[in-house]
Design a protein around this motif. Structure first.
Motif, short mmCIF file in Angstrom:
data_model
loop_
_atom_site.label_atom_id
_atom_site.label_comp_id
_atom_site.label_asym_id
_atom_site.label_seq_id
_atom_site.Cartn_x
_atom_site.Cartn_y
_atom_site.Cartn_z
N GLN A 173 34.27 47.68 54.78
CA GLN A 173 33.46 48.40 53.79
C GLN A 173 33.94 48.08 52.38
OE1 GLN A 173 33.67 52.51 54.83
NE2 GLN A 173 32.13 52.34 56.43
N GLY A 174 35.23 48.06 52.20
CA GLY A 174 35.79 47.76 50.88
C GLY A 174 35.45 46.36 50.42
N ALA A 175 35.50 45.39 51.34
CA ALA A 175 35.18 44.01 50.99
C ALA A 175 33.73 43.88 50.55
CB ALA A 175 35.47 43.08 52.17
N PHE A 176 32.82 44.54 51.26
CA PHE A 176 31.41 44.48 50.87
C PHE A 176 31.20 45.13 49.51
CE2 PHE A 176 30.55 43.99 55.52
CZ PHE A 176 29.98 42.74 55.43
N ARG A 177 31.85 46.25 49.26
CA ARG A 177 31.68 46.94 47.97
C ARG A 177 32.27 46.12 46.83
NH1 ARG A 177 32.82 53.05 50.01
NH2 ARG A 177 30.75 53.37 50.85
N VAL A 178 33.42 45.53 47.04
CA VAL A 178 34.04 44.72 45.99
C VAL A 178 33.17 43.50 45.70
CG1 VAL A 178 36.01 43.23 45.45
CG2 VAL A 178 36.40 45.53 46.34
N LEU A 179 32.72 42.81 46.74
CA LEU A 179 31.87 41.64 46.53
C LEU A 179 30.57 42.04 45.83
CD1 LEU A 179 31.40 38.64 46.87
CD2 LEU A 179 30.55 39.09 49.17
N ALA A 180 29.98 43.17 46.25
CA ALA A 180 28.76 43.65 45.60
C ALA A 180 29.02 43.97 44.13
CB ALA A 180 28.23 44.89 46.32
N GLY A 181 30.15 44.60 43.83
CA GLY A 181 30.48 44.92 42.45
C GLY A 181 30.65 43.68 41.60
N ILE B 247 20.20 43.45 32.78
CA ILE B 247 21.44 42.71 33.03
C ILE B 247 22.64 43.59 32.69
CG2 ILE B 247 22.82 40.71 32.32
CD1 ILE B 247 20.39 40.12 34.18
N LEU B 248 22.58 44.31 31.57
CA LEU B 248 23.68 45.21 31.21
C LEU B 248 23.80 46.36 32.20
CD1 LEU B 248 23.35 45.40 27.32
CD2 LEU B 248 25.18 44.33 28.66
N ALA B 249 22.68 46.89 32.67
CA ALA B 249 22.72 47.97 33.66
C ALA B 249 23.37 47.49 34.95
CB ALA B 249 21.31 48.48 33.93
N GLY B 250 23.06 46.26 35.36
CA GLY B 250 23.68 45.69 36.55
C GLY B 250 25.19 45.55 36.38
N ALA B 251 25.61 45.10 35.20
CA ALA B 251 27.05 44.95 34.95
C ALA B 251 27.75 46.30 34.97
CB ALA B 251 27.27 44.25 33.61
N PHE B 252 27.15 47.31 34.35
CA PHE B 252 27.75 48.65 34.37
C PHE B 252 27.80 49.22 35.79
CE2 PHE B 252 26.60 48.83 29.76
CZ PHE B 252 27.91 48.93 29.29
N LEU B 253 26.75 48.99 36.57
CA LEU B 253 26.74 49.44 37.95
C LEU B 253 27.84 48.75 38.76
CD1 LEU B 253 25.44 51.07 40.25
CD2 LEU B 253 23.86 49.15 40.58
N GLY B 254 27.99 47.44 38.56
CA GLY B 254 29.05 46.70 39.24
C GLY B 254 30.43 47.21 38.88
N ALA B 255 30.64 47.49 37.60
CA ALA B 255 31.94 48.03 37.17
C ALA B 255 32.17 49.41 37.77
CB ALA B 255 31.99 48.08 35.64
N LEU C 268 23.18 44.12 45.35
CA LEU C 268 22.53 45.34 45.84
C LEU C 268 22.28 45.27 47.34
CD1 LEU C 268 20.02 46.00 42.93
CD2 LEU C 268 22.08 47.32 43.49
N VAL C 269 21.90 44.10 47.84
CA VAL C 269 21.65 43.94 49.27
C VAL C 269 22.94 44.14 50.07
CG1 VAL C 269 21.06 42.19 51.00
CG2 VAL C 269 19.59 42.53 49.03
#
Length: 166
Positions: free
Chosen positions: A81-89, A45-53, A104-105
């Protein structure tokens, strides 16, 4: 049956989302945590949060670089592209395995292209130009329905921002 507010916002599905999503995430925490252990679950869960940030920071730096260097691609491509990356983050930052998986998807370019095509096929562009002179208001109104033929894909590999050929 969906209930709408006076402003036309659908509230029942939105309410179900806010009730169901945490319940699903809690069930996944319990199921996955019992299989791999609490420590590993928390690390994931922490790794996911750091990846999102990191994705959000990277998107910010990418946007600044594009603005400083001039936008060399279609603005729609950049925004999609920016919208998908922001939503993914954002989804990766939210604690939970379901939101991490969805985040991730959303980073998969073929899925991004499919979503843009699906949204574009249902979109109707409406624009209005209004100007006023004294008490008289004049204007023009245009409605463009979706095209029957397939529009040019703004997220095609040859139109991507990261493509160094442009």
């Amino acid at each position: 049956m969906s209930t709408t507010s006076p402003h036309g916002i659908v509230t029942l599905p939105l309410l179900l989302l806010f009730v169901a999503l945490p319940l699903i995430e809690i069930a996944l925490f319990i199921a996955i945590g019992s299989e791999i252990g609490v420590g590993v679950t928390l690390l994931l869960i922490l790794a996911g949060a750091f990846l999102g940030a990191a994705i959000l920071r990277g998107q910010q730096a990418r946007a600044v670089a594009m603005m400083q260097g001039g936008l060399n691609v279609a603005p729609g491509t950049f925004l999609a592209q920016g919208a998908f990356r922001v939503l993914a983050g954002v989804l990766l930052i939210l604690p939970g395995f379901l939101t991490d998986a969805l985040g991730l998807v959303l980073l998969i370019p073929p899925l991004q292209r499919a979503l843009v095509r699906a949204i574009g096929a249902r979109a109707t562009v409406r624009s209005a130009h209004v100007w006023q002179q004294g008490d008289i208001v004049e204007g023009e109104f245009t409605v463009r329905e979706p095209r029957a033929e397939a529009p040019r894909d703004p997220l095609a590999p040859d139109r991507r921002i990261d493509d160094q050929r442009h």
